[in-house]
Design an enzyme around this catalytic site. Structure first.
Site, PDB file in Angstrom:
ATOM      1  CG  ASP A  93      -1.807   0.895   1.153  1.00  0.00           C
ATOM      2  OD1 ASP A  93      -3.058   1.388   0.226  1.00  0.00           O
ATOM      3  OD2 ASP A  93      -1.921   2.273   2.438  1.00  0.00           O
ATOM      4  CD  GLU A 120      -2.248   1.779  -3.243  1.00  0.00           C
ATOM      5  OE1 GLU A 120      -3.435   3.127  -3.899  1.00  0.00           O
ATOM      6  OE2 GLU A 120      -1.719   2.428  -2.172  1.00  0.00           O
TER       7      GLU A 120
END
Length: 729
Positions: free
Chosen positions: A407, A460
């Site tokens: 993330d 990401e």
């Protein structure tokens, strides 16, 4: 060394005071047995088997709780039990301060190999050889180099920091072995900073299991107990994921489906209910929003503090293993969202862990994240890097995870991410790249792929940072895949427009192919697109109810035909109408309506078509796998292209993004013969209009779209078609 340090709970070297100590008696030497038991009124030492008394200990005047026994020089050091009188209560215990070597064992093996952190530190269940007996015990070890004192507190000592002071080692770890402390015992660390100030009680950074609010206590857990049944999956032949179909079902464990009382399903209940659904829908992988332990439900797991513990909201670690095990037995891969970017400030967590900025950058211009009000890991510290890489390897080793989606990568790569001028510090060259984070990613990916070559790492990353999914030895970051945030933003912006205006935004759909081969992309329609007031995907669509559904169906099929692996968030597959809410179940009752049931059926068919048609996935990352037929028909808002596999088999894809049918639509094809529609999003099976496409699609030997042949069809409104030549190999 003063015994007063024990009573002040400020002793860093209890092994120099407690247990067996040398005793000078004139010119001779003897032995001194000293213990510190704050609640005791009388203490007797017995041999380890309890059959003989070594002697009664005497209370030391002026030091409550300190007891001593002096023995002659003829006596030898031996294991012992303490028989303790505390008021009206009497009990026996093995004094932990006789196990110095066993305590130090942990730090002897904490080397540059990151997995040694979770194999040696934290609360490790061991066995002690005491005489002829094997006694279960737990070895505690925690890194707190700037603390002046550390005690382990918990159920075993009534959370009294005086009872079990830990021994500081030269490398900054604190160690202690506690006999007869078993699985399930709750514990924390009581830490004083370098100035002797007491900090909030800290959970174990390496804890394998933790309680929820309000205690946030760590629990001793045995990871060797679970018996895996997924050997067929683990021993399967390695496949190249770049050339394989990957369709990921992203979900949040607490809100996919809930019980009648709105309580979330447990890990085991998820295994029984989710896996059959995922199999029926045809997904290849499940991706879970972070299951790492986190204090706040509303963070969805993206503010974790337990990087080595699955959240206990849904069960214990073995329950989570059961879930993964069942996924693998069903042939479903499991990917976890993982957050090495930041952590919350909660008092029991990592922030100022030993009174210093141990885990986070000290300067708030580097160590504080303004978007998430959280601390940023200091990637320049060797221990922090080792800690984070150890976490990644831990999930692969102990939970058989198939991949990690990392993330907020962009926030780690750039010093000025979400900061204004003057709010960040440039790197040594005056730029905005965080060289320390870049180095960390390269090490992380090298470790993962060298030790778990079947695993996937996914970034990401929302910027144009180069070579995110290129090998480290080529100068890349080493990730296997990268989310294509550009495709997501552009395509959603386009499909949200009124069809009357789409002709002016045609480039939003075609631009992604300009950079499609720069990275190994995954196309994400993730949870981020259905939260924070963005509404659901269905409600992003313009027009009336029919047009909204038709838009969404055509868009989904366009996504599945576009180069790149696929990811969709739960609820997208049946067009949930409201925005996702983590406190309640998906709106499964919508499947009682034809519209939602039809879109779900389309998703099921898209997955099955995608998985059985190699042209739709095999050459995702090679130019040979894609070719435009017509990407310039902005006036009619149509697109047509082909996908090809390594054997030359071809799927033709055509999309009409207006509510106007296109009659006698010509589509160039490469080979003569009869063609068939293998998927039509306008089909009545999907709640479409069932507009007649044409039953006989025979090629005509007249060039079109740069191809030697063409077919003529009736292109339905708001629809995407997949077409192939009949009897193709």
């Amino acid at each position: 060394m003063s015994l007063a340090l024990l009573q002040q709970v400020n002793c860093a070297t209890p092994f120099l005071l407690l247990g067996w100590q040398p005793l000078e008696q004139g010119k001779a030497t003897g032995l001194l047995l000293r213990v510190y038991l704050p609640h005791a009124t009388a203490v007797t030492a017995l041999s380890a088997d309890g059959k003989k008394a070594l002697g009664e200990l005497t209370a030391v005047s002026g030091f409550d709780g300190v007891f001593e026994l002096k023995l002659s020089k003829k006596r030898k050091v031996e294991a012992y039990i303490l028989q303790v009188q505390a008021g009206n209560y009497q009990y026996q215990l093995f004094d932990p301060y006789q196990f110095k070597d066993e305590a130090y064992y942990a730090v002897h093996y904490v080397t540059s190999q990151p997995e040694n952190l979770y194999r040696q530190l934290g609360a490790q269940l061991i066995e002690l050889d005491i005489g002829t007996k094997k006694v279960p015990a737990t070895r505690f070890a925690v890194y707190a180099p700037n603390a002046s004192a550390v005690s382990v507190i918990g159920d075993m000592n009534s959370w009294d920091g005086r009872v079990h002071p830990m021994q500081r080692t030269e490398c900054g770890h604190w160690v202690l072995v506690l006999p007869e402390v078993a699985q399930g015992v709750r514990y924390k660390y009581e830490i004083k900073d370098r100035h002797g100030h007491l900090l909030p009680h800290k959970a174990d950074p390496m804890a394998f299991y933790a309680e929820q609010y309000p205690s946030h206590a760590s629990l001793v857990f045995d990871h060797q107990h679970y018996q895996w049944q997924d050997s067929d999956w683990c021993n399967r032949k390695a496949i190249n994921p770049l050339h394989s179909p990957i369709s990921i079902y992203e979900l949040q464990a607490g809100s996919w489906k809930r019980q009648n009382d709105n309580q979330p399903l447990s890990y085991r209940e998820l295994a029984e209910q989710l896996i059959p659904y995922v199999l029926d829908m045809g997904y290849t992988h499940i991706e879970l929003l972070p299951v790492m332990e986190h204090p706040f439900d509303g963070s969805w797991g993206y503010q974790p503090l337990g990087l080595f513990a699955p959240t206990s909201r849904f069960g214990n670690p073995d329950d989570f293993k059961y879930f993964v095990d069942k996924c693998h037995q069903a042939g479903i891969g499991v990917i976890l969202d993982w957050v090495p970017a930041h952590f919350p400030e909660d008092g029991h967590g990592l922030a100022r862990f030993d009174g210093s900025h141990l885990y986070e950058y000290e300067d708030p211009r580097r160590g504080w994240h303004p978007d998430w009000n959280s601390c940023i890991y200091d990637y320049g510290k060797g221990y922090v890097r080792q800690f984070l890489v150890a976490s990644a390897l831990f999930w692969l080793e102990h939970f058989h995870i198939d991949g990690l989606r990392v993330d907020a990568v962009a926030s780690m790569l750039y010093w000025d991410y979400s900061r204004k001028e003057g709010e960040w510090i440039p790197n040594i060259d005056g730029g905005n790249h965080n060289y320390e984070a870049i180095s960390f990613f390269r090490w992380f990916n090298t470790e993962v792929y060298s030790k778990y070559p079947k695993a996937m790492t996914i970034a990401e990353e929302s910027t144009s940072f180069p070579m995110v999914s290129r090998p480290v030895d080529m100068g890349g970051l080493g990730f296997g895949f990268k989310w294509n945030m550009g495709w997501m933003n552009d395509s959603l912006r386009y499909i949200s427009k009124d069809p009357a205006y789409r002709r002016y935004h045609h480039n939003d759909l075609t631009f992604s192919m300009v950079y499609a081969y720069n990275e190994n992309f995954i196309l994400p329609l993730s949870h981020d697109e259905v939260v924070h007031g963005k509404g659901s995907l269905l409600n992003k669509m313009p027009g009336d109810e029919w047009q909204q559904a038709a838009n969404l169906r055509a868009y989904y099929a366009f996504m599945f035909a576009h180069p790149g692996k696929k990811l969709n968030f739960m609820g997208n597959e049946f067009a949930q109408g409201r925005e996702w809410n983590h406190t309640q179940s998906l709106d499964w009752h919508l499947l009682g309506y034809d519209k939602h049931r039809g879109i779900q059926q389309l998703f099921r068919d898209l997955n099955q078509t995608y998985r059985r048609c190699a042209p739709l996935y095999e050459l995702d990352y090679q130019h040979d796998g894609f070719s435009w037929l017509d990407h310039q028909d902005a006036d009619n808002s149509t697109l047509s292209f082909l996908r090809r596999d390594s054997q030359g088999n071809t799927i033709y894809v055509v999309s009409n993004f207006t509510p106007v049918p296109r009659t006698d639509f010509l589509l160039g094809v490469e080979q003569p013969g009869d063609y068939e529609v293998i998927l039509n999003t306008d089909s009545e099976y999907y709640w479409g209009s069932n507009y007649e496409v044409g039953s006989a699609l025979h090629s005509i030997a007249m060039p079109y779209h740069g191809k030697a042949q063409h077919i003529c069809l009736q292109l339905p409104p708001m629809a995407t078609l997949y077409i192939r030549r009949k009897h193709q190999g």
